[in-house]
Design a protein around this motif. Sequence first.
Motif, PDB file in Angstrom:
ATOM      1  N   LEU A   1       0.862  -1.185   0.000  1.00  0.00           N
ATOM      2  CA  LEU A   1       0.000   0.000   0.000  1.00  0.00           C
ATOM      3  C   LEU A   1       0.894   1.229   0.000  1.00  0.00           C
ATOM      4  O   LEU A   1       1.703   1.420   0.911  1.00  0.00           O
ATOM      5  N   ILE A   2       0.751   2.049  -1.033  1.00  0.00           N
ATOM      6  CA  ILE A   2       1.594   3.233  -1.178  1.00  0.00           C
ATOM      7  C   ILE A   2       0.709   4.459  -1.406  1.00  0.00           C
ATOM      8  O   ILE A   2      -0.216   4.431  -2.221  1.00  0.00           O
ATOM      9  N   LYS A   3       1.009   5.508  -0.689  1.00  0.00           N
ATOM     10  CA  LYS A   3       0.314   6.784  -0.862  1.00  0.00           C
ATOM     11  C   LYS A   3       1.157   7.659  -1.784  1.00  0.00           C
ATOM     12  O   LYS A   3       2.319   7.953  -1.485  1.00  0.00           O
ATOM     13  N   THR A   4       0.584   8.040  -2.919  1.00  0.00           N
ATOM     14  CA  THR A   4       1.345   8.902  -3.825  1.00  0.00           C
ATOM     15  C   THR A   4       1.402  10.324  -3.279  1.00  0.00           C
ATOM     16  O   THR A   4       0.667  10.688  -2.360  1.00  0.00           O
ATOM     17  N   PHE A   5       2.292  11.125  -3.845  1.00  0.00           N
ATOM     18  CA  PHE A   5       2.531  12.459  -3.308  1.00  0.00           C
ATOM     19  C   PHE A   5       3.019  13.384  -4.416  1.00  0.00           C
ATOM     20  O   PHE A   5       3.422  12.924  -5.496  1.00  0.00           O
ATOM     21  N   VAL A   6       2.980  14.662  -4.160  1.00  0.00           N
ATOM     22  CA  VAL A   6       3.449  15.640  -5.140  1.00  0.00           C
ATOM     23  C   VAL A   6       4.925  15.377  -5.445  1.00  0.00           C
ATOM     24  O   VAL A   6       5.759  15.312  -4.540  1.00  0.00           O
ATOM     25  N   GLY A   7       5.237  15.190  -6.710  1.00  0.00           N
ATOM     26  CA  GLY A   7       6.612  14.936  -7.113  1.00  0.00           C
ATOM     27  C   GLY A   7       7.018  13.471  -7.084  1.00  0.00           C
ATOM     28  O   GLY A   7       8.193  13.136  -7.303  1.00  0.00           O
ATOM     29  N   ASP A   8       6.080  12.569  -6.821  1.00  0.00           N
ATOM     30  CA  ASP A   8       6.367  11.127  -6.794  1.00  0.00           C
ATOM     31  C   ASP A   8       6.926  10.715  -8.159  1.00  0.00           C
ATOM     32  O   ASP A   8       6.291  10.914  -9.199  1.00  0.00           O
ATOM     33  N   ASP A   9       8.123  10.105  -8.152  1.00  0.00           N
ATOM     34  CA  ASP A   9       8.748   9.708  -9.423  1.00  0.00           C
ATOM     35  C   ASP A   9       8.666   8.210  -9.695  1.00  0.00           C
ATOM     36  O   ASP A   9       9.258   7.715 -10.660  1.00  0.00           O
ATOM     37  N   GLY A  10       7.942   7.479  -8.847  1.00  0.00           N
ATOM     38  CA  GLY A  10       7.711   6.072  -9.105  1.00  0.00           C
ATOM     39  C   GLY A  10       8.822   5.135  -8.692  1.00  0.00           C
ATOM     40  O   GLY A  10       8.700   3.911  -8.871  1.00  0.00           O
ATOM     41  N   ARG A  11       9.919   5.638  -8.121  1.00  0.00           N
ATOM     42  CA  ARG A  11      11.049   4.761  -7.793  1.00  0.00           C
ATOM     43  C   ARG A  11      10.700   3.748  -6.708  1.00  0.00           C
ATOM     44  O   ARG A  11      11.212   2.619  -6.720  1.00  0.00           O
ATOM     45  N   ILE A  12       9.848   4.130  -5.769  1.00  0.00           N
ATOM     46  CA  ILE A  12       9.424   3.188  -4.729  1.00  0.00           C
ATOM     47  C   ILE A  12       8.638   2.037  -5.364  1.00  0.00           C
ATOM     48  O   ILE A  12       8.848   0.857  -5.041  1.00  0.00           O
ATOM     49  N   ILE A  13       7.751   2.391  -6.265  1.00  0.00           N
ATOM     50  CA  ILE A  13       6.925   1.389  -6.938  1.00  0.00           C
ATOM     51  C   ILE A  13       7.789   0.408  -7.726  1.00  0.00           C
ATOM     52  O   ILE A  13       7.539  -0.808  -7.725  1.00  0.00           O
ATOM     53  N   GLU A  14       8.818   0.901  -8.366  1.00  0.00           N
ATOM     54  CA  GLU A  14       9.686   0.051  -9.182  1.00  0.00           C
ATOM     55  C   GLU A  14      10.373  -1.038  -8.364  1.00  0.00           C
ATOM     56  O   GLU A  14      10.720  -2.105  -8.891  1.00  0.00           O
ATOM     57  N   LYS A  15      10.574  -0.791  -7.077  1.00  0.00           N
ATOM     58  CA  LYS A  15      11.288  -1.737  -6.216  1.00  0.00           C
ATOM     59  C   LYS A  15      10.387  -2.855  -5.673  1.00  0.00           C
ATOM     60  O   LYS A  15      10.898  -3.831  -5.103  1.00  0.00           O
ATOM     61  N   LEU A  16       9.090  -2.725  -5.813  1.00  0.00           N
ATOM     62  CA  LEU A  16       8.177  -3.662  -5.164  1.00  0.00           C
ATOM     63  C   LEU A  16       8.384  -5.123  -5.580  1.00  0.00           C
ATOM     64  O   LEU A  16       8.420  -6.011  -4.714  1.00  0.00           O
ATOM     65  N   PRO A  17       8.527  -5.431  -6.881  1.00  0.00           N
ATOM     66  CA  PRO A  17       8.704  -6.841  -7.250  1.00  0.00           C
ATOM     67  C   PRO A  17       9.936  -7.480  -6.622  1.00  0.00           C
ATOM     68  O   PRO A  17       9.870  -8.624  -6.148  1.00  0.00           O
ATOM     69  N   GLU A  18      11.060  -6.770  -6.580  1.00  0.00           N
ATOM     70  CA  GLU A  18      12.257  -7.368  -6.007  1.00  0.00           C
ATOM     71  C   GLU A  18      12.165  -7.503  -4.487  1.00  0.00           C
ATOM     72  O   GLU A  18      12.913  -8.276  -3.882  1.00  0.00           O
ATOM     73  N   LEU A  19      11.225  -6.782  -3.869  1.00  0.00           N
ATOM     74  CA  LEU A  19      10.988  -6.916  -2.441  1.00  0.00           C
ATOM     75  C   LEU A  19      10.012  -8.051  -2.124  1.00  0.00           C
ATOM     76  O   LEU A  19       9.728  -8.321  -0.955  1.00  0.00           O
ATOM     77  N   GLY A  20       9.490  -8.689  -3.162  1.00  0.00           N
ATOM     78  CA  GLY A  20       8.614  -9.842  -2.969  1.00  0.00           C
ATOM     79  C   GLY A  20       7.133  -9.550  -3.006  1.00  0.00           C
ATOM     80  O   GLY A  20       6.322 -10.449  -2.756  1.00  0.00           O
ATOM     81  N   TYR A  21       6.751  -8.321  -3.322  1.00  0.00           N
ATOM     82  CA  TYR A  21       5.326  -7.994  -3.368  1.00  0.00           C
ATOM     83  C   TYR A  21       4.690  -8.525  -4.654  1.00  0.00           C
ATOM     84  O   TYR A  21       5.315  -8.552  -5.712  1.00  0.00           O
ATOM     85  N   LYS A  22       3.419  -8.915  -4.525  1.00  0.00           N
ATOM     86  CA  LYS A  22       2.682  -9.513  -5.642  1.00  0.00           C
ATOM     87  C   LYS A  22       1.516  -8.648  -6.110  1.00  0.00           C
ATOM     88  O   LYS A  22       0.899  -8.937  -7.138  1.00  0.00           O
ATOM     89  N   GLY A  23       1.191  -7.628  -5.360  1.00  0.00           N
ATOM     90  CA  GLY A  23       0.089  -6.742  -5.712  1.00  0.00           C
ATOM     91  C   GLY A  23       0.302  -5.389  -5.073  1.00  0.00           C
ATOM     92  O   GLY A  23       1.114  -5.231  -4.154  1.00  0.00           O
ATOM     93  N   LEU A  24      -0.446  -4.378  -5.556  1.00  0.00           N
ATOM     94  CA  LEU A  24      -0.243  -3.001  -5.100  1.00  0.00           C
ATOM     95  C   LEU A  24      -1.560  -2.250  -5.038  1.00  0.00           C
ATOM     96  O   LEU A  24      -2.376  -2.331  -5.956  1.00  0.00           O
ATOM     97  N   VAL A  25      -1.757  -1.514  -3.953  1.00  0.00           N
ATOM     98  CA  VAL A  25      -2.832  -0.532  -3.846  1.00  0.00           C
ATOM     99  C   VAL A  25      -2.180   0.837  -3.763  1.00  0.00           C
ATOM    100  O   VAL A  25      -1.265   1.046  -2.955  1.00  0.00           O
ATOM    101  N   ILE A  26      -2.629   1.759  -4.602  1.00  0.00           N
ATOM    102  CA  ILE A  26      -2.122   3.131  -4.581  1.00  0.00           C
ATOM    103  C   ILE A  26      -3.222   4.069  -4.106  1.00  0.00           C
ATOM    104  O   ILE A  26      -4.318   4.093  -4.665  1.00  0.00           O
ATOM    105  N   GLU A  27      -2.910   4.820  -3.058  1.00  0.00           N
ATOM    106  CA  GLU A  27      -3.820   5.868  -2.613  1.00  0.00           C
ATOM    107  C   GLU A  27      -3.481   7.115  -3.420  1.00  0.00           C
ATOM    108  O   GLU A  27      -2.485   7.779  -3.188  1.00  0.00           O
ATOM    109  N   ALA A  28      -4.344   7.405  -4.391  1.00  0.00           N
ATOM    110  CA  ALA A  28      -4.080   8.456  -5.377  1.00  0.00           C
ATOM    111  C   ALA A  28      -4.748   9.766  -4.965  1.00  0.00           C
ATOM    112  O   ALA A  28      -5.359   9.880  -3.900  1.00  0.00           O
ATOM    113  N   PHE A  29      -4.622  10.767  -5.826  1.00  0.00           N
ATOM    114  CA  PHE A  29      -5.278  12.048  -5.615  1.00  0.00           C
ATOM    115  C   PHE A  29      -6.732  11.974  -6.108  1.00  0.00           C
ATOM    116  O   PHE A  29      -7.060  11.197  -7.012  1.00  0.00           O
TER     117      PHE A  29
END
Length: 326
Positions: free
Chosen positions: A210-238
Amino acid sequence: MPEIAIITTGGTIAMVRDPSTGASVPASGMNVHVAEVDGLSAIAKIRHYDFSNVPSPYMTPSMLWNLSSLVNDILKDENIAGVVITHGTDTLEESAYFLDLTVQSDKPVVCTAAMRNINELGTDGPRNVVSSVKVALSPASRGLGTLVCLNDEIHAAKEVTKTYTSNVATFDSPGYGPLGIVDEDKVVYFRRLYYRENYRVRFIEENVALIKTFVGDDGRIIEKLPELGYKGLVIEAFGRGNVPPKVEDALKVLIKDLSFPVVITSRCFKGRVLGIYGYKGGGRSLHDLGVIFAPGLSSQKARIKLMVVMGLTDDLTKIAEYFQHS
């Protein structure tokens, strides 16, 4: 006399004040006292199950799975009229929604808690327990799914959230309001849910981020999710479900290259997410990319639901269908 099962899991309701530090801490043996508060014996026979005695931030998906299995087993007993679960307030709404999705019974399941420990002036735990037992005893509570009862208000697990860090009136259902109230010895309902879901699953997917996006979010956190073992994602958007443009780039890789389910919610606590805006990162653009919208769910509950439905299928189209009525 009807029989109610009380399952204690811990939380402030089972805490006392440490005399040396003044902090609230779990108390050994307090769960038994929670199940024996004054007034219970006059309205029901109580069967106590001591599940755990932990602060609710300690709850894990596997613990929720075990709790749901316990509730399902208890409700098979024809002598049990309903279940009341005492829990910490911090994650109560997630546990309640998990139970709402996975408990296979029409018998009432009521979650309750306390904002003040037993040593504090005006402690709310005992009254919340008694009120919750009254809700579990009410025939009108059958078929409503898992309920949350504090401060004499009854809320649907799908809608309720903790809104205040310290006030006893913390639980509310923004945009909806309570289903009903406990008025002395009467349980009064004002409305029912139009639609609720329930799934029979054999396992859940615990690795959902579960990731909360923010002003200026460049997606780098999201890119790391697969290598951290995550299989799905929920984004709290604007707003209606919009994100910064570089976040869309990161999501495209997850969805198109890795068949990664991505669910969108809003940081607004009222209203629904919907694909309206067609610019890069806008909701319509994300929808066309294959992002799944959870129209009326909070981010934390969308994560709970994604964990459950990923136990049913890994097909992105089918997962999206499960979220159509969120």
